[in-house]
Design a protein around this motif. Structure first.
Motif, PDB file in Angstrom:
ATOM      1  N   PRO A   1       0.816  -1.209   0.000  1.00  0.00           N
ATOM      2  CA  PRO A   1       0.000   0.000   0.000  1.00  0.00           C
ATOM      3  C   PRO A   1       0.853   1.264   0.000  1.00  0.00           C
ATOM      4  O   PRO A   1       1.855   1.350   0.708  1.00  0.00           O
ATOM      5  CB  PRO A   1      -0.821  -0.119   1.288  1.00  0.00           C
ATOM      6  CG  PRO A   1      -0.036  -1.044   2.167  1.00  0.00           C
ATOM      7  CD  PRO A   1       0.609  -2.011   1.222  1.00  0.00           C
ATOM      8  N   LEU A   2       0.430   2.219  -0.787  1.00  0.00           N
ATOM      9  CA  LEU A   2       1.107   3.506  -0.840  1.00  0.00           C
ATOM     10  C   LEU A   2       0.773   4.299   0.426  1.00  0.00           C
ATOM     11  O   LEU A   2      -0.364   4.283   0.900  1.00  0.00           O
ATOM     12  CB  LEU A   2       0.637   4.276  -2.069  1.00  0.00           C
ATOM     13  CG  LEU A   2       1.432   5.493  -2.511  1.00  0.00           C
ATOM     14  CD1 LEU A   2       2.838   5.110  -2.926  1.00  0.00           C
ATOM     15  CD2 LEU A   2       0.716   6.186  -3.666  1.00  0.00           C
ATOM     16  N   THR A   3       1.773   4.948   0.988  1.00  0.00           N
ATOM     17  CA  THR A   3       1.552   5.756   2.183  1.00  0.00           C
ATOM     18  C   THR A   3       1.982   7.195   1.947  1.00  0.00           C
ATOM     19  O   THR A   3       2.719   7.491   1.003  1.00  0.00           O
ATOM     20  CB  THR A   3       2.335   5.209   3.395  1.00  0.00           C
ATOM     21  OG1 THR A   3       3.737   5.349   3.141  1.00  0.00           O
ATOM     22  CG2 THR A   3       2.004   3.747   3.671  1.00  0.00           C
ATOM     23  N   ASP A   4       1.537   8.061   2.856  1.00  0.00           N
ATOM     24  CA  ASP A   4       2.041   9.424   2.840  1.00  0.00           C
ATOM     25  C   ASP A   4       3.209   9.534   3.813  1.00  0.00           C
ATOM     26  O   ASP A   4       3.668   8.523   4.369  1.00  0.00           O
ATOM     27  CB  ASP A   4       0.927  10.437   3.157  1.00  0.00           C
ATOM     28  CG  ASP A   4       0.362  10.294   4.566  1.00  0.00           C
ATOM     29  OD1 ASP A   4       0.934   9.545   5.390  1.00  0.00           O
ATOM     30  OD2 ASP A   4      -0.670  10.938   4.851  1.00  0.00           O
ATOM     31  N   SER A   5       3.694  10.740   4.038  1.00  0.00           N
ATOM     32  CA  SER A   5       4.872  10.920   4.874  1.00  0.00           C
ATOM     33  C   SER A   5       4.599  10.684   6.356  1.00  0.00           C
ATOM     34  O   SER A   5       5.527  10.676   7.164  1.00  0.00           O
ATOM     35  CB  SER A   5       5.432  12.342   4.689  1.00  0.00           C
ATOM     36  OG  SER A   5       4.460  13.316   5.035  1.00  0.00           O
ATOM     37  N   ARG A   6       3.339  10.440   6.726  1.00  0.00           N
ATOM     38  CA  ARG A   6       2.979  10.103   8.099  1.00  0.00           C
ATOM     39  C   ARG A   6       2.612   8.629   8.238  1.00  0.00           C
ATOM     40  O   ARG A   6       2.037   8.219   9.233  1.00  0.00           O
ATOM     41  CB  ARG A   6       1.828  10.992   8.566  1.00  0.00           C
ATOM     42  CG  ARG A   6       2.171  12.483   8.561  1.00  0.00           C
ATOM     43  CD  ARG A   6       0.992  13.321   8.997  1.00  0.00           C
ATOM     44  NE  ARG A   6       0.619  13.022  10.374  1.00  0.00           N
ATOM     45  CZ  ARG A   6      -0.575  13.324  10.893  1.00  0.00           C
ATOM     46  NH1 ARG A   6      -1.497  13.909  10.144  1.00  0.00           N
ATOM     47  NH2 ARG A   6      -0.830  13.033  12.161  1.00  0.00           N
TER      48      ARG A   6
END
Length: 551
Positions: free
Chosen positions: A478-483
């Motif tokens: 899964p792609l995540t954001d910087s958090r």
């Protein structure tokens, strides 16, 4: 249905990413449960060398090296493709904070190693210090390591990486019996086992609930498809663990043949990790509407599969190729008899993905590591130490032509390849692939040899063993954001869902930028995920029976 256990944060998986996320969330005040699917703790981390690549860590000054986050960021981004720069930025700036946090809240003490970054002499690289490792950690009352962890490869985890280097264990040195006895009697662990043991101690002290034999089979959610909110997890299809936040940290999909075949194109079919990376995180995230990325990539590595070598459940267990690619008097060729890569390169296994434009088939699988009597007199080959007989899957012959016939290699091309290689190796040169030209290559070679990585392959008998495409985990997820929040295809977060380690789409790739990058990424993103997940904390309900657990 069994009685539910409610937590602020549910962590799926007990490797470096999961345990660091659990510790971080618990220290922030959250109630946390770790759910490990197998009966052993630590997953792939526990059988790793435990090196942690953490640019800017405070131990770098102990080895006289200064670091700058922008230089580290430039180094990462220049060798990474298809990633959001904000993710690399988050990693570089969080890594030193993670190191301080782990040391402040656990019995772990990191020490710097002398390992260089992979792409030495490149802008932003550092010759040492970014890689750190745990000093020996006491197992204490955790239990017998044979029951706690998957069995380690190569060396008993009583030596640190620096000691392995200093004792020349990879190049045939003998381990000191007194040190083994001393640390075994004291119940001290190093490498990946030491890292996991230290994190387990810390999680227990922080009142994290640790449950093994609890494989998560589903996420519980509310809302309509495409806009769900994750509200917890379900184990075995029955027992529910409601949670304000869930962190997926249960590894990749390298042990799922269908996912591996379809997503990795079948090339990297020989994982060295324990048989726990079964694609759970990828499937769970996808069902929640997560965007997936980098599913065709893995932490690639060349391996040898010794006949009969297997994990306790019977799954074949390949072995990383180290000596047969780093040391003098050995060469790799494909079945056409041609060299195709700098054998000593950290990213040598990427060459296994090359396809023949005429057939569409892998061009370099399998490869053959070919060594001569000079090599056999000094170094281990195919699992046999000098003086020991070769195993049955290795081929031996008096001449290159005979070796080619037995191994199914084109004889004429092999003879030509050996002549060219030997001409240059005698001079300590490799104009074709640059083997031995970098600090990384030379550090892995034999410092006592005329050239650490290069030597002629001329003295009979010659021997060969198949080298296969393997991995130490997959990079897709899964792609995540910087958090560390899992994202939907439209770029918005899936509320309540986070990911870290090999359970997330890797921030570094397609190649490897340094030893320790896998574990360094796992710990750092675990710290980020735990920090973010703890923000959703509520009053916990800690009732329920533990089953298999560490009290």
């Amino acid at each position: 249905m069994s009685r539910a256990d409610t937590y602020d944060v549910a962590i799926v998986g007990s490797g470096a990413a999961g345990l660091c996320a659990a510790l971080t969330a618990a220290v922030a005040g959250a109630s946390v449960v770790v759910l490990e699917g197998s009966d052993r703790w630590g997953g792939a981390t526990a059988v790793s060398a435990g090196q942690v690549w953490a640019p800017g860590n405070h131990h770098m000054r102990e080895v006289g090296v200064a670091d700058d986050p922008e230089e580290a960021l430039a180094y990462v981004c220049d060798r990474t493709r298809g990633r959001d720069r904000s993710l690399a930025t988050a990693f570089v700036y969080a890594a030193p904070r993670m190191v301080r946090f782990v040391e402040e809240h656990s019995p772990i003490r990191f020490t710097p190693t002398t390992l260089a970054d992979t792409f030495t002499e490149a802008p932003g690289w550092r010759p040492r210090g970014r890689n750190i490792e745990v000093a020996p950690v006491s197992l204490g009352d955790l239990g017998d390591p044979a029951d706690l962890f998957w069995p380690p490869p190569f060396f008993s985890p009583v030596f640190t990486n620096e000691e392995i280097t200093q004792l020349h264990l990879v190049t045939g040195g003998s381990p000191p019996a007194d040190l083994i006895e001393e640390r075994t009697a004291a119940g001290r662990a190093t490498l990946g086992q030491g890292l996991v043991a230290g994190l387990l101690h810390a999680c227990r002290s922080a009142r994290v609930r640790l449950l093994n034999r609890h494989r998560v089979t589903a996420l519980t959610t509310t809302g309509e498809p495409g806009s769900v909110t994750v509200t917890g997890v379900r184990v075995g299809g029955r027992r529910a663990f409601p949670a304000r936040a869930v962190v997926l940290a249960c590894g990749g999909f390298e042990h799922d043949p269908s996912l591996r075949e379809n997503l990795l194109d079948g090339s990297y079919a020989h994982p060295v990790t324990p048989p726990v990376g079964r694609g759970d995180a990828l499937r769970l995230a996808a069902e929640a509407g997560a965007a997936l990325a980098h599913t065709g990539e893995c932490w690639s590595w060349p391996v040898i599969q010794h006949p009969g070598a297997a994990w306790p459940d019977g799954t074949p267990r390949p072995e990383l190729v180290i000596a047969e690619r780093m040391l003098p008097h050995v060469i790799w060729v494909n079945s056409a008899g041609r060299r195709f890569v700098n054998e000593s390169s950290h990213n040598a296994a990427l060459a296994f993905a090359e396809t023949d434009p005429n057939t569409g088939q892998p061009r370099n699988v399998p490869a053959w590591a070919i060594a001569d009597a000079q090599y056999r007199a000094r170094y281990p080959f195919a699992g046999a130490r000098p003086g020991q007989p070769l195993p049955p899957h290795a081929v031996q012959a008096a001449t290159p032509a005979e070796l080619a016939e037995r191994a199914g290699i084109d004889a004429a091309t092999l003879a030509s390849t050996l002549r060219r290689f030997n001409t240059f190796a005698a001079q300590g040169l490799d104009p074709d692939y640059g083997r031995g030209a970098t600090v990384y290559d030379r550090e892995g070679g034999d410092p006592a040899a005329p050239h650490p990585n290069l030597g002629t392959v001329v003295e009979p008998p010659l021997c060969a063993v198949p080298v296969l495409a393997g991995s130490v985990g997959t990079k897709g997820g899964p792609l995540t954001d910087s958090r560390a929040r899992v994202l939907r295809w439209n770029g918005t977060p899936v509320p309540g869902l986070h990911a870290a380690g090999n359970a997330m789409a890797a921030v570094i790739g397609p190649g490897i930028v340094s030893p320790g990058a896998t574990i360094g990424s796992a710990l750092t993103w675990g710290w980020i995920a735990g920090t973010t997940a703890a923000e959703s904390r509520s009053q916990p309900n800690r009732s329920g029976s533990d089953g298999g657990s560490i009290p």
